[in-house]
Design a protein around this motif. Structure first.
Motif, mmCIF file in Angstrom:
data_model
loop_
_atom_site.group_PDB
_atom_site.id
_atom_site.type_symbol
_atom_site.label_atom_id
_atom_site.label_comp_id
_atom_site.label_asym_id
_atom_site.label_seq_id
_atom_site.Cartn_x
_atom_site.Cartn_y
_atom_site.Cartn_z
ATOM 1 N N PHE A 1 0.850 -1.185 0.000
ATOM 2 C CA PHE A 1 0.000 0.000 0.000
ATOM 3 C C PHE A 1 0.895 1.247 0.000
ATOM 4 O O PHE A 1 1.623 1.483 0.970
ATOM 5 C CB PHE A 1 -0.931 -0.016 1.214
ATOM 6 C CG PHE A 1 -1.691 -1.310 1.336
ATOM 7 C CD1 PHE A 1 -2.401 -1.814 0.244
ATOM 8 C CD2 PHE A 1 -1.690 -2.042 2.509
ATOM 9 C CE1 PHE A 1 -3.082 -3.009 0.331
ATOM 10 C CE2 PHE A 1 -2.375 -3.246 2.609
ATOM 11 C CZ PHE A 1 -3.072 -3.734 1.517
ATOM 12 N N PRO A 2 0.839 2.054 -1.076
ATOM 13 C CA PRO A 2 1.779 3.179 -1.202
ATOM 14 C C PRO A 2 1.604 4.238 -0.132
ATOM 15 O O PRO A 2 2.540 4.983 0.141
ATOM 16 C CB PRO A 2 1.447 3.777 -2.581
ATOM 17 C CG PRO A 2 0.592 2.782 -3.273
ATOM 18 C CD PRO A 2 -0.084 1.975 -2.211
ATOM 19 N N ASN A 3 0.416 4.308 0.466
ATOM 20 C CA ASN A 3 0.152 5.345 1.466
ATOM 21 C C ASN A 3 0.613 4.939 2.860
ATOM 22 O O ASN A 3 0.440 5.694 3.805
ATOM 23 C CB ASN A 3 -1.345 5.657 1.506
ATOM 24 C CG ASN A 3 -2.190 4.428 1.788
ATOM 25 O OD1 ASN A 3 -1.995 3.394 1.158
ATOM 26 N ND2 ASN A 3 -3.104 4.519 2.724
ATOM 27 N N MET A 4 1.164 3.730 2.990
ATOM 28 C CA MET A 4 1.597 3.271 4.322
ATOM 29 C C MET A 4 3.096 2.978 4.326
ATOM 30 O O MET A 4 3.650 2.549 3.311
ATOM 31 C CB MET A 4 0.862 1.973 4.692
ATOM 32 C CG MET A 4 -0.635 2.116 4.778
ATOM 33 S SD MET A 4 -1.372 0.522 5.210
ATOM 34 C CE MET A 4 -3.040 0.787 4.622
ATOM 35 N N PHE B 1 -0.936 -4.056 8.732
ATOM 36 C CA PHE B 1 -2.288 -3.954 8.177
ATOM 37 C C PHE B 1 -3.169 -5.197 8.441
ATOM 38 O O PHE B 1 -4.309 -5.051 8.917
ATOM 39 C CB PHE B 1 -2.203 -3.654 6.671
ATOM 40 C CG PHE B 1 -3.537 -3.444 6.022
ATOM 41 C CD1 PHE B 1 -4.213 -2.224 6.132
ATOM 42 C CD2 PHE B 1 -4.147 -4.463 5.294
ATOM 43 C CE1 PHE B 1 -5.445 -2.033 5.534
ATOM 44 C CE2 PHE B 1 -5.375 -4.276 4.688
ATOM 45 C CZ PHE B 1 -6.032 -3.066 4.810
ATOM 46 N N LYS C 1 7.900 3.209 -2.010
ATOM 47 C CA LYS C 1 8.657 3.816 -3.122
ATOM 48 C C LYS C 1 10.084 4.172 -2.726
ATOM 49 O O LYS C 1 10.910 4.429 -3.588
ATOM 50 C CB LYS C 1 7.954 5.096 -3.588
ATOM 51 C CG LYS C 1 6.962 4.864 -4.704
ATOM 52 C CD LYS C 1 6.544 6.196 -5.276
ATOM 53 C CE LYS C 1 5.657 5.984 -6.497
ATOM 54 N NZ LYS C 1 5.208 7.264 -7.048
ATOM 55 N N ARG D 1 -9.216 2.569 4.027
ATOM 56 C CA ARG D 1 -7.797 2.582 4.379
ATOM 57 C C ARG D 1 -6.868 2.468 3.180
ATOM 58 O O ARG D 1 -5.697 2.848 3.264
ATOM 59 C CB ARG D 1 -7.488 1.418 5.333
ATOM 60 C CG ARG D 1 -8.095 1.605 6.705
ATOM 61 C CD ARG D 1 -7.802 0.387 7.558
ATOM 62 N NE ARG D 1 -8.342 0.510 8.885
ATOM 63 C CZ ARG D 1 -7.705 1.090 9.903
ATOM 64 N NH1 ARG D 1 -6.522 1.612 9.723
ATOM 65 N NH2 ARG D 1 -8.265 1.143 11.096
ATOM 66 N N VAL D 2 -7.354 1.869 2.098
ATOM 67 C CA VAL D 2 -6.454 1.613 0.966
ATOM 68 C C VAL D 2 -6.829 2.428 -0.282
ATOM 69 O O VAL D 2 -5.980 3.121 -0.848
ATOM 70 C CB VAL D 2 -6.439 0.097 0.626
ATOM 71 C CG1 VAL D 2 -5.571 -0.167 -0.600
ATOM 72 C CG2 VAL D 2 -5.922 -0.696 1.811
ATOM 73 N N PRO E 1 -7.161 6.761 0.217
ATOM 74 C CA PRO E 1 -5.888 7.484 0.362
ATOM 75 C C PRO E 1 -5.035 7.467 -0.906
ATOM 76 O O PRO E 1 -4.220 8.354 -1.113
ATOM 77 C CB PRO E 1 -5.173 6.724 1.495
ATOM 78 C CG PRO E 1 -6.240 6.007 2.219
ATOM 79 C CD PRO E 1 -7.296 5.677 1.219
ATOM 80 N N ASN E 2 -5.221 6.452 -1.745
ATOM 81 C CA ASN E 2 -4.376 6.349 -2.931
ATOM 82 C C ASN E 2 -4.967 6.998 -4.176
ATOM 83 O O ASN E 2 -4.320 6.982 -5.232
ATOM 84 C CB ASN E 2 -4.041 4.874 -3.199
ATOM 85 C CG ASN E 2 -3.025 4.361 -2.209
ATOM 86 O OD1 ASN E 2 -1.902 4.841 -2.161
ATOM 87 N ND2 ASN E 2 -3.427 3.412 -1.381
ATOM 88 N N GLN F 1 2.237 10.710 -7.306
ATOM 89 C CA GLN F 1 2.008 11.155 -5.938
ATOM 90 C C GLN F 1 3.341 11.583 -5.345
ATOM 91 O O GLN F 1 4.315 10.871 -5.441
ATOM 92 C CB GLN F 1 1.414 10.012 -5.106
ATOM 93 C CG GLN F 1 0.083 9.509 -5.607
ATOM 94 C CD GLN F 1 -1.046 10.459 -5.303
ATOM 95 O OE1 GLN F 1 -1.065 11.057 -4.256
ATOM 96 N NE2 GLN F 1 -1.979 10.610 -6.216
#
Lengths: 348, 280
Positions: free
Chosen positions: A87-90, A98, A132, B183-184, B187-188, B278
């Motif tokens: 998950f790129p946001n974590m 998770f 990333k 949650r996934v 946000p993306n 992003q």
């Protein structure tokens, strides 16, 4: 540790028979590799076990429990996909946490388990970076421990090494084996790379056109392929179609073997490059050396020879020291121990 | 001059020319709004803030501005609530819905506004006559005709984030559909939602034809006020410049806050483009 049992699993995509009555048993703690070319159904089978695809018929059992119609989130599985899908946001830490967070595991337990897993793959220093910001190998290791975080009964790996360069791939292949043996999770590993499958698996299931052609331990598969497809796909074998004459199949003076009972007038024979013996004293079946390819300890020779009135190319792996004295264009003799020649009836 | 520096100089010149091309009209509007008199000279004869004071103190203009902001904001809210889940569903569960969505997204651009407005009036008259002439009908009409901007941006963001793979990964981790979305997925794709939302807001804010035909003067918005100002005997041109510049600045500041706030750098705005990056 739980066993996986597949009973007559069938899946169609339109008119394409993606899974053709697959039955397979994976023992608790065992690692089975599904090996085959693209489109053979190996990923479809893995996704069916994960619940991401619903088979048209058949049964899937994990730990004796029928999970065929069970939603993915309720199955006792962990999965790593080809792209890792972190998950790129974590951060890596939150990615690993998770599966525990969504299961409402207490925070203290999550912290303990995540640091244990970070330690297992030596990613403590990178734990607070985003996917990333780390290498592909580190992403792969994160995906692996994220799958293991909830201590699943079954681990499903869908070509997890295919996006990595050769050196990292070999390192991580060994690491996956080490971790799998440490946690003893029943594992299905999908790959199209035979050396990867041989190195990592307790047993290898060779798949072709939606079916399991052969399932065996790696040495057995390598030495005694059970079908022409297994023989051709595993071990980079030489394959020749030869006539049966006087109850025997021969390639000049290179070898002569008996065909299996019930063979027709032609058979297909397989032998490995390392089983070809090169003779320079005028004996053996004559072959012309076309090209030498240096592979390190061994050199692969591309030989052209007459097979039943037509020219055919045969590959031979010889020690590089022996190959040094061989000149392209020269005529050599070849011989193969009949014990290393596999003979199959011509299909169709 | 070395050959290596030439492209850099060229790109700087190109960038400067583009910036000038975009900024100059707004600069002219700003100067005009502050000009005492500006007719036959390069620069105004003098400067004053009286038009700004009179425009900002005009209750009719203030009311039109508030109505425009509320209407555009409500349109964005409706579109986000409808388009984002529908696009996600089309991506993850039923790819065939995408064909319908793509076709529907072309309609507002393929049909003249008169035809769209007439169609909305007919439909409303038949199934919900109580809505005729109300701001609610206008809001629903705005949401229907401006949704493509949000749809394309969200669609691009979902493709770039590979939400199918992320959703499947989250599912194998044991997450419920709600947990996956919250949650996934969300946000993306925030960058796509924000950029699409800004476009929906801006296009709704500046909408003239639909508001004129669906509610007319009973619900005056900034574009209606502007048209009226142009038609006035003594054209309120400086006040028009004030509201034009204010509108531009509101949208510009809003866009800047949202884009930098969410970390979105490049967002797909048009069909065919797929790049979404992003900033991490």
């Amino acid at each position: 540790m739980s066993e996986i049992v597949l009973r007559d699993v069938t899946k169609y995509f339109g008119s394409v028979h993606a899974l053709d009555g697959i039955s397979l048993e994976v023992a608790p703690g065992e690692l089975v590799a599904l090996l085959g070319p693209s489109g053979c159904g190996k990923t479809t089978l893995l996704r069916s076990v994960a619940g991401l695809l619903q088979p048209d018929s058949g049964q899937i059992l994990i730990g004796g429990k029928d999970v065929t119609g069970m939603p993915t989130r309720e199955r006792p599985i962990g999965m790593v996909s080809q792209s890792y899908a972190l998950f790129p946001n974590m951060t890596l830490r939150n990615n690993i946490a998770f599966p525990l967070v969504v299961r409402n595991v207490p925070a203290s337990e999550i912290t303990r388990r995540v640091s244990e897993l970070l330690d297992l793959v030596q990613l403590d220093a990178q734990a607070d970076r985003y996917p990333k910001q780390v290498s592909a190998g580190q992403q792969q290791r994160t995906a692996l421990v994220r799958a293991l975080a909830p201590q699943p009964d079954v681990l499903l790996l869908d070509e997890p090494l295919s996006a990595l360069d050769a050196l990292v791939r070999h390192q991580l292949r060994d690491e996956i084996r080490r971790i799998q043996q440490a946690v003893r999770t029943t594992t299905i590993f999908v790959t199209h790379d035979q050396s990867e499958a041989m190195a990592i698996a307790d047993r290898v299931a060779v798949m072709h056109r939606g079916r399991i052609e052969q399932i065996a331990r790696p040495p057995e598969l390598y030495d005694r392929p059970g079908t022409p497809f297994s023989a051709a796909f595993v071990g980079s074998r030489n394959a020749l179609e030869l006539p049966v004459r006087d109850g025997q199949v021969s390639l000049g003076s290179a070898f002569a073997v008996r065909p299996p009972a019930g063979s027709g007038i032609r058979v297909v024979i397989f032998f490995r490059p390392e089983d070809v013996e090169i003779i320079t004293d005028g004996r053996g079946h004559p072959a012309t050396l076309e090209v030498k390819i240096f592979l390190g300890a061994t050199t692969r020779l591309h030989l052209v020879t007459d097979v039943d009135g037509k020219q055919a190319r045969i590959y031979a792996d010889v020690p590089s020291r022996q190959a040094a004295s061989l000149e392209p264009g020269s005529t050599l003799g070849i011989r193969v121990d009949p014990a290393n020649v596999r003979v199959f009836s011509v299909e169709g | 001059m070395s050959a290596a520096r030439l492209p850099r100089i060229l790109s700087s010149v190109m960038f400067g020319a583009l910036a000038l091309y975009l900024i100059l009209p707004m600069l002219a509007v700003l100067i005009y709004s502050l000009a005492r008199r500006w007719t036959a000279t390069i620069l105004p004869d003098g400067y004053t803030v009286q038009y700004w004071i009179s425009a900002l103190q005009d209750p009719r203009l203030f009311g039109a501005f508030v109505r425009s902001v509320v209407l555009a904001g409500a349109t964005v809210a409706i579109d986000v609530l409808v388009v984002v889940p529908a696009t996600y569903w089309a991506y993850v569960r039923n790819r065939r819905i995408r064909i319908i969505a793509e076709m529907a997204a072309v309609v507002p651009f393929a049909l003249p506004w008169v035809a769209i407005a007439f169609g909305i009036l007919l439909l409303s008259g038949r199934f919900a006559p109580a809505l005729l002439g109300t701001p609610l009908l206008l809001m629903l009409a705005y949401a229907a005709v401006h949704f493509p901007f949000l749809y394309w941006a969200v669609d691009g963001a979902m493709a770039a984030a590979d939400v199918v793979a992320l959703s499947e990964a989250a599912e194998t981790c044991g997450a419920t559909p709600l947990q996956i979305i919250r949650r996934v997925v969300v946000p993306n794709i925030t960058g796509g939602v924000v950029s699409g939302g800004i476009l929906v807001f801006a296009s709704s804010f500046g909408e003239f034809a639909l508001v004129q035909m669906l509610v007319g003067g009973s619900f005056e918005t900034v574009p209606l006020w502007s048209a009226d100002a142009l038609r006035a005997t003594l054209g309120k041109f400086p006040e028009l410049a004030v509201i034009t510049f204010t509108t531009f600045m509101v949208l510009f500041v809003l866009s800047a806050i949202l884009v930098f706030g969410t970390g979105a750098q490049t967002i797909r705005l048009l069909p065919g483009a797929r790049a979404v990056e992003q900033r991490r």
